[in-house]
Design a protein around this motif. Structure first.
Motif, short mmCIF file in Angstrom:
data_model
loop_
_atom_site.label_atom_id
_atom_site.label_comp_id
_atom_site.label_asym_id
_atom_site.label_seq_id
_atom_site.Cartn_x
_atom_site.Cartn_y
_atom_site.Cartn_z
N UNK A 1 0.73 -1.26 0.18
CA UNK A 1 -0.03 -0.05 -0.01
C UNK A 1 0.71 1.23 0.11
N UNK A 2 0.74 2.22 -0.97
CA UNK A 2 1.37 3.32 -0.94
C UNK A 2 1.31 4.36 0.32
N UNK A 3 2.19 4.76 0.43
CA UNK A 3 2.43 6.06 1.59
C UNK A 3 1.31 7.04 1.43
N UNK A 4 0.80 7.64 2.30
CA UNK A 4 -0.25 8.68 2.21
C UNK A 4 0.60 9.80 1.52
N UNK A 5 -0.26 10.55 0.97
CA UNK A 5 0.12 11.81 0.18
C UNK A 5 0.46 13.05 1.36
N UNK A 6 1.38 13.79 1.42
CA UNK A 6 1.81 14.83 2.25
C UNK A 6 2.14 15.99 1.52
N UNK A 7 1.50 17.21 2.07
CA UNK A 7 1.94 18.42 1.36
C UNK A 7 2.47 19.27 2.63
N UNK A 8 3.75 19.49 2.54
CA UNK A 8 4.21 20.52 3.71
C UNK A 8 4.40 21.63 2.97
N UNK A 9 3.81 22.77 3.77
CA UNK A 9 3.86 24.03 3.44
C UNK A 9 4.58 25.18 4.57
N UNK A 10 5.45 25.65 3.71
CA UNK A 10 6.57 26.80 4.51
C UNK A 10 6.20 28.09 3.95
N UNK A 11 5.91 29.02 4.93
CA UNK A 11 5.70 30.48 4.49
C UNK A 11 6.93 31.14 4.79
N UNK A 12 7.32 31.96 3.56
CA UNK A 12 8.49 32.45 3.64
C UNK A 12 8.16 34.32 3.52
N UNK A 13 8.92 34.78 4.40
CA UNK A 13 8.84 36.40 4.40
C UNK A 13 10.33 36.63 4.70
#
Length: 442
Positions: A1-13
């Protein structure tokens, strides 16, 4: 079974080298590359860091036309069709390789969890330096004063802002040139940040009278002659290096304050077990998509500070739980963008705490917090304005003025927040007592 799909969000200023380092750590995570999406939301940076991270093949860059503050994360959290979990990582935070797997495992095991929280440590490690000296009292002061310190260097770098004044220090003050300093009260503990192989630190010490003091970096006490003229003193760093906690889940403090659980405690194993917590910290967290669809995203009116507590409170009122997962470790350069203690920090913290309570808390708690804020401001006004004027002295209006401006900003936004309050309270799935019952006295 494939690994879950993850989105990591980085906020840059204007994250400079820090955001590049943050992304490099995410690219090295122990997670299948085709199941991990790294999104950097750029908040209209002007330092070129947006170009640097946007050039990395694994990064999807989302540009904001203006600085939206922390709610700029929303730009990468609205489209949830192709993802199972969404995480936030501060642009000044660095994930260890095994960071993601424990967070995903916790959420996979319990579908009542709205968030999994990592162990967030301060970025450097620390070594204890003890200093000591005779003390005396000076006229019109009343404190026991020992040494004055106004500088700290490690490996040639200024580390004053990252130092930990743990025990035996008076509150910070500023000299005529604006340089910050502190007085010791006899024996005192300074936590010195170290990275790499640094073996010594330099302290800039002085006193109002000549005296013989001592310093100890973990080896032996070394005598030091201290005079009214500030001078640098080299201290060997021979003690053990240890980590200091930034956040291990967030707490609700009585009176309606949000706080970092474990903040500035040495990490000596006291937080090595998973545990339910009141809320999560936006510097590092992982959400299931179901939570975001149910609770919604960040309130864009907050700009920065308390937007995570607001969102966490909304989730709690709808029955979601949050779990601290100690095996997921993130290192954080605390308050790198907006320095803690700065006027900017205080303005948004004070305004947004009251807004967060007005949206979410029982009426008595929200009104009481606003009333106490005004009473404490009146007390400061008596101390800093009324008494000096009556005594023929020049008043100090800075603190009172800043607090009044924060309260005025709160009042301006309050009419727009109250309709949200009515909707949120109508949609509650749990009673207020189940939320405010988390409150602690510290």
């Amino acid at each position: 079974m494939p690994a879950p799909r993850v989105r990591l969000v980085v906020l840059n200023y204007n994250g400079g080298d820090l955001v590049v380092r943050c992304v490099e750590h995410l690219e090295r995570l122990d997670w299948p590359e085709d199941r991990l999406e790294i999104v950097v939301v750029d908040n209209a940076s002007t330092d070129g860091s947006d170009v640097a991270v946007g050039a990395r093949p694994r990064v999807r860059l989302v540009r904001s036309p203006a600085n939206l503050g922390f709610p700029g994360n929303n730009l990468a959290m609205r489209d949830l069709d192709d993802v199972d979990y969404v995480g936030l990582v501060n642009d000044d935070a660095f994930a260890e390789p095994g960071y993601l797997q424990p967070l995903v495992a916790a959420l996979e095991a319990d579908d009542t969890l709205g968030a999994a929280c990592p162990k967030i440590l301060l970025a450097p490690r620390f070594v204890d330096v003890h200093v000591g000296s005779p003390t005396r009292q000076v006229p019109n002061d009343g404190r026991d004063l020992g040494l004055r310190i106004d500088g700290l260097e490690v490996a040639g770098r200024d580390r004053w802002r990252d130092a930990g004044f743990a025990e035996g220090w008076h509150l910070p003050e500023r000299g005529p040139a604006g340089r910050e300093f502190r007085w010791s009260a006899g024996e005192a503990l300074l936590r010195v940040p170290v990275e790499g192989t640094a073996a010594t630190a330099r302290l800039r010490l002085a006193s109002d009278v000549p005296l013989v003091a001592w310093v100890d970096g973990g080896g032996a006490k070394c005598p030091v002659d201290v005079t009214p003229e500030p001078a640098w003193v080299e201290v060997p760093l021979e003690g053990p290096r240890y980590d200091i906690v930034n956040n291990v889940g967030s707490v609700l403090v009585e009176g309606g304050w949000g706080g970092d659980r474990g903040f500035l405690e040495p990490d000596v194993g006291q937080y090595d077990e998973p545990q339910d917590v009141f809320a999560w910290c936006g510097a590092g967290v992982l959400f299931p998509v179901a939570y975001l669809r149910d609770v919604g995203l960040f309130d864009e009116r907050f700009f920065m500070y308390y937007e995570d507590t607001d969102m966490a409170w909304r989730g709690r009122s709808r029955g979601w739980r949050y779990r601290y997962v100690p095996d997921a470790v993130l290192r954080h350069v605390h308050a790198a963008t907006s320095v803690e203690g700065s006027p900017l920090f205080h303005h948004y913290v004070e305004r947004n705490r009251l807004l967060m309570l007005a949206k979410n808390a029982p009426a008595g708690l929200a009104a009481g917090a606003a009333g106490r804020f005004l009473l404490s401001t009146a007390s400061y006004a008596r101390r800093d304005v009324v008494r000096p004027v009556l005594g023929g002295h020049r008043p100090s209006t800075g603190l009172v003025g800043a607090r009044l401006r924060s309260f005025a900003a709160y009042l301006r936004l309050l009419p727009r927040v109250l309709p949200d309050r009515r909707q949120l309270r109508a949609a509650r799935r749990v009673h207020d007592e189940a939320v405010v019952g988390w409150a602690t006295d510290r």
